[in-house]
Design an enzyme around this catalytic site. Structure first.
Site, PDB file in Angstrom:
ATOM      1  N   GLY A  22     -20.921   2.358 -22.610  1.00  0.00           N
ATOM      2  CA  GLY A  22     -21.691   3.509 -22.164  1.00  0.00           C
ATOM      3  C   GLY A  22     -20.743   4.669 -21.950  1.00  0.00           C
ATOM      4  N   CYS A  36     -26.714  18.479   3.423  1.00  0.00           N
ATOM      5  CA  CYS A  36     -26.345  18.328   4.833  1.00  0.00           C
ATOM      6  C   CYS A  36     -25.706  16.982   5.129  1.00  0.00           C
ATOM      7  CB  CYS A  36     -27.583  18.524   5.696  1.00  0.00           C
ATOM      8  SG  CYS A  36     -28.390  20.064   5.294  1.00  0.00           S
ATOM      9  N   GLU A  37     -24.597  16.721   4.518  1.00  0.00           N
ATOM     10  CA  GLU A  37     -23.823  15.498   4.773  1.00  0.00           C
ATOM     11  C   GLU A  37     -22.371  15.821   4.495  1.00  0.00           C
ATOM     12  OE1 GLU A  37     -24.501  11.691   3.382  1.00  0.00           O
ATOM     13  OE2 GLU A  37     -26.642  11.959   3.045  1.00  0.00           O
TER      14      GLU A  37
END
Ligand code: LLP
Length: 427
Positions: A277, A346-347
């Protein structure tokens, strides 16, 4: 090598200026290069020249119809791990005889979908799965080709989250038990044993673990043949890594991987299948983003982008290192700044790079993350209610949006308010 290069101070994708596409499509977006895709597919097939072989592209790496169609037209088969991927491969025009169905937990519905549409083989991961496939195939009056995925208990020496060939991993049948499992499979109706399957992990940068696993598969092939099984096909999985950081030691070239496969397997006269892949699509895309703002604190210079972890998860999930370059080529000796490159989610984990040295950038400038073709768009989510970002494919002088950006309204409209919440609060 890819086809994203600077020309006259601007980053180009093949023959199109990236800034031109950004103006038309808006940021952030994934940008794929047809020439790079085909170049890497070609490297894999050429590496296996001289063997009866089929390259089954691992659809999970990037599954846009335009990418699949490009590879199908070049002759690729597909490795799928869900009904969704199976139907995507079919929709892209892959002949059913070139679709291999892998995956550690196939449901009865998925098995039935693949049996109805036709497939090259199931790569079976356990005895209960053998029984399930046997029951469903027999009930349809079909006999389906299968391999059994063996777990060779080999350390792939890659990131723990993408290592699959150790005894403690959930994948495959322990190679030590495989002889008995093959014997039982041979007695089940609806199954035709055709070979052995193995896949030990992803982003392998050393051939030694492949060699260890493949030697075990070669030995097992001899044993299974002496037990009376007709082993004619070996599926050797995917996993060969690509260069991400310029400082990294280059992973082995596909030709070295091909040579190893020939050295070990040529004498067995089997069809050889591989399922790459990343190797095919990894370097064939960039992620283009804009700088929202630069903010300096006592501790850091933050470069806040409009792309976030929901658009591109690899740095947050695997601590993956991706090269970041400005779309406008920096002047020689341009001022450089050490940035933490972050998204607006928000992390704190919404961080792409820590202390990355880049030319000084300001709000509105465009940047590109390199090598985001594999496990980029496919792992995106709508976290923070951010719609999935577009995918664009370049081919020479042409480009096309191959997945448009949905509107925020489209996203909200997918939710359904149940009837009991529709009446007004005074009712
Ligand atoms: N075959 C099987 C059975 C697989 O499980 C995988 C990948 C492949 C082939 C293709 O492996 P590749 O040639 O791409 O290394 N999300 C992670 C990678 C997960 C790989 C999962 N299986 C990442 O971003 O690094």
């Amino acid at each position: 090598m890819d086809h994203f290069n600077y020309l006259n101070g601007q980053l180009y994708a093949e023959e199109v200026a990236v800034s031109e596409i950004a103006d038309a499509v808006g940021t952030p977006f994934y940008l794929y290069s047809t020439a790079t895709l085909l170049r890497h597919y070609g490297l894999v097939t050429t590496a296996l020249d001289g063997l009866d072989h089929l390259v089954c592209y691992a659809v999970k790496a990037a599954s846009n119809q335009a990418i699949l169609r490009t590879l199908v037209n070049a002759g690729a088969g597909m490795d799928v791990v869900s009904a969704g991927e199976y139907l995507r491969a079919q929709a892209a025009g892959v002949a059913s005889q070139k679709i291999v169905f892998s995956g550690v937990g196939k449901t009865a519905a998925e098995i039935a979908t693949a049996l109805d549409g036709g497939l090259r083989q199931f790569n079976v991961e356990s005895e209960p799965e053998l029984e399930l496939i046997s029951t469903i195939a027999a009930s349809k009056g079909l006999t389906v080709p299968i391999t059994i995925r063996v777990n060779p208990d080999v350390d792939a020496k890659t990131h723990a989250k993408i290592s699959t060939g150790k005894a403690e991993n959930k994948f495959g049948v322990p190679i030590s038990q495989s002889r008995e499992v093959y014997a039982r499979a041979a007695k089940m109706p609806g199954l035709k044993i055709v070979g052995v399957d193995v896949h030990i992990g992803s982003q392998l940068t050393d051939l030694a673990p492949f060699e260890k696993a493949y030697r075990k598969v070669s030995e097992l092939t001899g044993v299974l043949r002496s037990d009376g099984h007709e082993i004619t096909r070996l599926d050797l999985g995917g996993g060969l890594g690509i260069p991400y950081a310029p400082s990294d030691e280059a992973p082995p070239h596909p030709s070295e991987y091909g040579k190893l496969i020939k050295d070990i397997f040529k004498r067995l006269n089997c069809e050889i299948q591989v399922e790459p892949g990343r190797l095919i699509v990894g370097n064939a895309a960039i992620l283009v983003a804009s700088v929202i703002s630069c903010k300096s604190t006592d501790a850091k210079n933050f470069l806040v982008l409009d792309a976030a972890m929901n658009d591109f998860l690899r740095p947050a999930m695997y601590n993956a290192w991706h090269e970041i370059i400005p779309i406008q080529q920096p002047e020689e000796h341009a001022e450089e700044i050490r940035y933490d490159v972050v998204g607006p989610v928000c992390e704190t984990s919404d961080s792409f790079a820590c202390d990355r040295v880049l030319p000084s950038l300001c709000s509105g400038d465009l940047v590109a993350f390199r090598s985001t073709g594999a496990y980029g768009a496919v792992m995106a989510s709508e976290y923070n209610s951010r719609p999935l970002i577009p995918e664009v494919l370049v081919n020479g002088k042409n480009y096309a949006v191959v997945r448009p950006r949905p509107s925020i309204e489209d996203m909200i409209d997918r939710d359904i308010i149940p009837q009991w919440l529709c009446s007004s609060s005074s009712d």
